[in-house]
Design a protein around this motif. Sequence first.
Motif, PDB file in Angstrom:
ATOM      1  N   ASP A  79       0.843  -1.191   0.000  1.00  0.00           N
ATOM      2  CA  ASP A  79       0.000   0.000   0.000  1.00  0.00           C
ATOM      3  C   ASP A  79       0.877   1.240   0.000  1.00  0.00           C
ATOM      4  OD1 ASP A  79      -2.799  -0.657  -0.050  1.00  0.00           O
ATOM      5  OD2 ASP A  79      -2.472  -1.698   1.835  1.00  0.00           O
ATOM      6  N   PHE A  80       0.586   2.144  -0.913  1.00  0.00           N
ATOM      7  CA  PHE A  80       1.312   3.395  -1.034  1.00  0.00           C
ATOM      8  C   PHE A  80       0.478   4.540  -0.463  1.00  0.00           C
ATOM      9  CE2 PHE A  80       3.189   0.657  -4.174  1.00  0.00           C
ATOM     10  CZ  PHE A  80       4.538   0.978  -4.145  1.00  0.00           C
ATOM     11  N   ILE A  81       1.141   5.644  -0.189  1.00  0.00           N
ATOM     12  CA  ILE A  81       0.440   6.816   0.330  1.00  0.00           C
ATOM     13  C   ILE A  81      -0.592   7.315  -0.670  1.00  0.00           C
ATOM     14  CG2 ILE A  81       0.716   9.235   0.973  1.00  0.00           C
ATOM     15  CD1 ILE A  81       1.493   7.311   3.119  1.00  0.00           C
ATOM     16  N   THR A  82      -0.235   7.355  -1.931  1.00  0.00           N
ATOM     17  CA  THR A  82      -1.157   7.793  -2.976  1.00  0.00           C
ATOM     18  C   THR A  82      -1.238   6.724  -4.047  1.00  0.00           C
ATOM     19  OG1 THR A  82       0.623   8.924  -4.163  1.00  0.00           O
ATOM     20  CG2 THR A  82      -0.672  10.230  -2.589  1.00  0.00           C
ATOM     21  N   SER A  83      -2.360   6.671  -4.708  1.00  0.00           N
ATOM     22  CA  SER A  83      -2.534   5.726  -5.809  1.00  0.00           C
ATOM     23  C   SER A  83      -3.170   6.449  -6.982  1.00  0.00           C
ATOM     24  CB  SER A  83      -3.411   4.541  -5.379  1.00  0.00           C
ATOM     25  OG  SER A  83      -4.674   5.013  -4.936  1.00  0.00           O
ATOM     26  N   SER A  84      -2.821   6.024  -8.179  1.00  0.00           N
ATOM     27  CA  SER A  84      -3.347   6.674  -9.371  1.00  0.00           C
ATOM     28  C   SER A  84      -4.524   5.883  -9.924  1.00  0.00           C
ATOM     29  CB  SER A  84      -2.245   6.784 -10.438  1.00  0.00           C
ATOM     30  OG  SER A  84      -1.743   5.487 -10.749  1.00  0.00           O
ATOM     31  N   GLY A  85      -5.455   6.621 -10.537  1.00  0.00           N
ATOM     32  CA  GLY A  85      -6.598   5.959 -11.153  1.00  0.00           C
ATOM     33  C   GLY A  85      -7.633   5.499 -10.129  1.00  0.00           C
ATOM     34  N   ARG A  86      -8.653   4.850 -10.631  1.00  0.00           N
ATOM     35  CA  ARG A  86      -9.728   4.347  -9.779  1.00  0.00           C
ATOM     36  C   ARG A  86      -9.216   3.166  -8.959  1.00  0.00           C
ATOM     37  NH1 ARG A  86     -15.078   4.308  -8.861  1.00  0.00           N
ATOM     38  NH2 ARG A  86     -16.130   2.312  -8.490  1.00  0.00           N
ATOM     39  N   LYS A  87      -9.558   3.170  -7.687  1.00  0.00           N
ATOM     40  CA  LYS A  87      -9.088   2.103  -6.802  1.00  0.00           C
ATOM     41  C   LYS A  87      -9.792   0.791  -7.128  1.00  0.00           C
ATOM     42  CE  LYS A  87      -7.834   4.963  -2.818  1.00  0.00           C
ATOM     43  NZ  LYS A  87      -8.048   5.199  -1.372  1.00  0.00           N
ATOM     44  N   PRO A  88      -9.064  -0.330  -7.056  1.00  0.00           N
ATOM     45  CA  PRO A  88      -9.704  -1.629  -7.269  1.00  0.00           C
ATOM     46  C   PRO A  88     -10.666  -1.950  -6.138  1.00  0.00           C
ATOM     47  CG  PRO A  88      -7.420  -1.907  -6.585  1.00  0.00           C
ATOM     48  CD  PRO A  88      -7.615  -0.451  -6.845  1.00  0.00           C
ATOM     49  N   LEU A  89     -11.453  -2.980  -6.338  1.00  0.00           N
ATOM     50  CA  LEU A  89     -12.513  -3.337  -5.394  1.00  0.00           C
ATOM     51  C   LEU A  89     -11.985  -3.581  -3.990  1.00  0.00           C
ATOM     52  CD1 LEU A  89     -15.615  -3.860  -5.554  1.00  0.00           C
ATOM     53  CD2 LEU A  89     -15.059  -6.294  -5.715  1.00  0.00           C
ATOM     54  N   ASN A  90     -10.892  -4.334  -3.879  1.00  0.00           N
ATOM     55  CA  ASN A  90     -10.391  -4.671  -2.536  1.00  0.00           C
ATOM     56  C   ASN A  90      -9.843  -3.446  -1.804  1.00  0.00           C
ATOM     57  OD1 ASN A  90      -8.117  -4.421  -4.174  1.00  0.00           O
ATOM     58  ND2 ASN A  90      -7.009  -6.091  -3.170  1.00  0.00           N
ATOM     59  N   GLU A  91      -9.322  -2.454  -2.560  1.00  0.00           N
ATOM     60  CA  GLU A  91      -8.833  -1.234  -1.922  1.00  0.00           C
ATOM     61  C   GLU A  91      -9.994  -0.373  -1.441  1.00  0.00           C
ATOM     62  OE1 GLU A  91      -5.747  -0.172  -1.091  1.00  0.00           O
ATOM     63  OE2 GLU A  91      -5.128  -2.198  -1.640  1.00  0.00           O
ATOM     64  N   ARG A  92     -11.063  -0.324  -2.209  1.00  0.00           N
ATOM     65  CA  ARG A  92     -12.245   0.413  -1.771  1.00  0.00           C
ATOM     66  C   ARG A  92     -12.838  -0.227  -0.525  1.00  0.00           C
ATOM     67  NH1 ARG A  92     -15.728  -0.126  -6.861  1.00  0.00           N
ATOM     68  NH2 ARG A  92     -17.346   0.760  -5.497  1.00  0.00           N
ATOM     69  N   PHE A  93     -12.842  -1.548  -0.503  1.00  0.00           N
ATOM     70  CA  PHE A  93     -13.326  -2.258   0.685  1.00  0.00           C
ATOM     71  C   PHE A  93     -12.464  -1.924   1.898  1.00  0.00           C
ATOM     72  CE2 PHE A  93     -13.056  -5.757   3.665  1.00  0.00           C
ATOM     73  CZ  PHE A  93     -14.378  -6.095   3.897  1.00  0.00           C
ATOM     74  N   ALA A  94     -11.134  -1.969   1.712  1.00  0.00           N
ATOM     75  CA  ALA A  94     -10.221  -1.739   2.834  1.00  0.00           C
ATOM     76  C   ALA A  94     -10.360  -0.326   3.392  1.00  0.00           C
ATOM     77  CB  ALA A  94      -8.779  -2.007   2.395  1.00  0.00           C
ATOM     78  N   ASP A  95     -10.529   0.660   2.524  1.00  0.00           N
ATOM     79  CA  ASP A  95     -10.694   2.044   2.991  1.00  0.00           C
ATOM     80  C   ASP A  95     -11.989   2.209   3.785  1.00  0.00           C
ATOM     81  OD1 ASP A  95      -8.328   3.117   2.103  1.00  0.00           O
ATOM     82  OD2 ASP A  95      -9.139   3.810   0.189  1.00  0.00           O
ATOM     83  N   ALA A  96     -13.082   1.678   3.249  1.00  0.00           N
ATOM     84  CA  ALA A  96     -14.367   1.804   3.941  1.00  0.00           C
ATOM     85  C   ALA A  96     -14.370   1.017   5.243  1.00  0.00           C
ATOM     86  CB  ALA A  96     -15.502   1.322   3.026  1.00  0.00           C
ATOM     87  N   PHE A  97     -13.718  -0.137   5.245  1.00  0.00           N
ATOM     88  CA  PHE A  97     -13.620  -0.938   6.469  1.00  0.00           C
ATOM     89  C   PHE A  97     -12.853  -0.178   7.543  1.00  0.00           C
ATOM     90  CE2 PHE A  97     -11.403  -3.776   9.304  1.00  0.00           C
ATOM     91  CZ  PHE A  97     -12.345  -4.757   9.628  1.00  0.00           C
TER      92      PHE A  97
END
Length: 408
Positions: free
Chosen positions: A228-246
């Motif tokens: 995991d990086f501090i910033t990511s480019s483009g739309r986040k993949p499904l598992n990253e969106r899950f991890a952020d919301a979690f």
Amino acid sequence: MSYNNVDINSLAQRLVAARKSANITQDVAARHLNVSRPTFIAIEKGARKPKPEELVQLSELYREPLNQLLRRQATPKLAPHLRSVLDPSAHGQEGLDAAISKLTNFIEDYQLLEEQANVRLSGEFPPPIRLAASQVERFAEQCAKEERERLNLGSYLPVNALRRLLEKVGIHVFLDAVDSKLAGLYAFAPDFGYCILINRLHPLERRRWTIAHEYAHFLTDRDRPGVDFITSSGRKPLNERFADAFAAEFLMPEVGIKKRFYEDIERSGDFNVGDLCRLADYFMVSVMASCLRLESLKLIPKGTWDQISEEKVPVGTLKQQAGITEKIGDGDPIEPYPERYRQLAVQLFVSGKITEGQLSKFLRCDRIKAREIVESCSLTQDDANGSTSIVPLSLGHSLISNARGDNE
């Protein structure tokens, strides 16, 4: 740990890891052994077994005990797997090799401590979560609520000592200084468990968020390594969106956020920047994270953070004005290794199973510091530099009414 029975490939991997950890080049090591560079490369590839005297020389050069180079466990093969998940065009490889090496060394040392102490930590893991493409954020929040209940965290209080909590359920969390672009690494080591390396140079709030984020990956991707990086480019993949919301619901539960928010409204009739700072401090998250959480719950207008961040005032100044003192920690140790790891090392030293030099190697400190740890086994320190979030200068600035006009 017999030389004759050692697995040559595992030994080769350990020699490479030890050399990189000691910051020594192949040329220097080859000259130290008085062999050609191709011969030394053959040793590191496992094509040539090093002679006993060569192992002794390399052990001294790398300052790595022979018993660790000759240990029975297979070296965790994290490096190729972790590299394979990267997009080189987006982030490159700078600093990643060092971070992977640190995580690998932590895992190896922890395994060796458990082997010598003849103990294993068994965690009661929840079943893996299968993600669905629709409403992933709401699904993540529900999973976080269930995890808080399973871990007896209640429905509205902040999570204290997050690292200790996860270690108790079998998640190994390590801290160390890595490249500033890296927030954390996570990987599953066979016969050992799920392991996380967090960037120790980041502020407390950022570290806590990364730990919760990586824990979400454990629940969904536990057999897959990742970075995991501090910033990511483009739309986040499904598992990253899950991890952020979690992570948002796990650290800032909706019930708790609303309770604090409406208490402030009832007290003053408004919710301002000072209240936001105190809310963030209470849940031990960044001001930005708490603001975005309020936006997602529709308690303040969407885009509030984008507006207030333009003021570019250090959050530390506003926290002082809001009467918030510097937070020392959240109840977790700041050492690179988990508390149980330290206890195992101290117990082995006290029982005479490892030497003082080996103890200091495990504890990653000099011998004087190692003796102090043995004496106390309860040292805590915090080197966090504070949040780098930015908020508007005025603590009385309302976050309910739109700062740019109610018609926007």
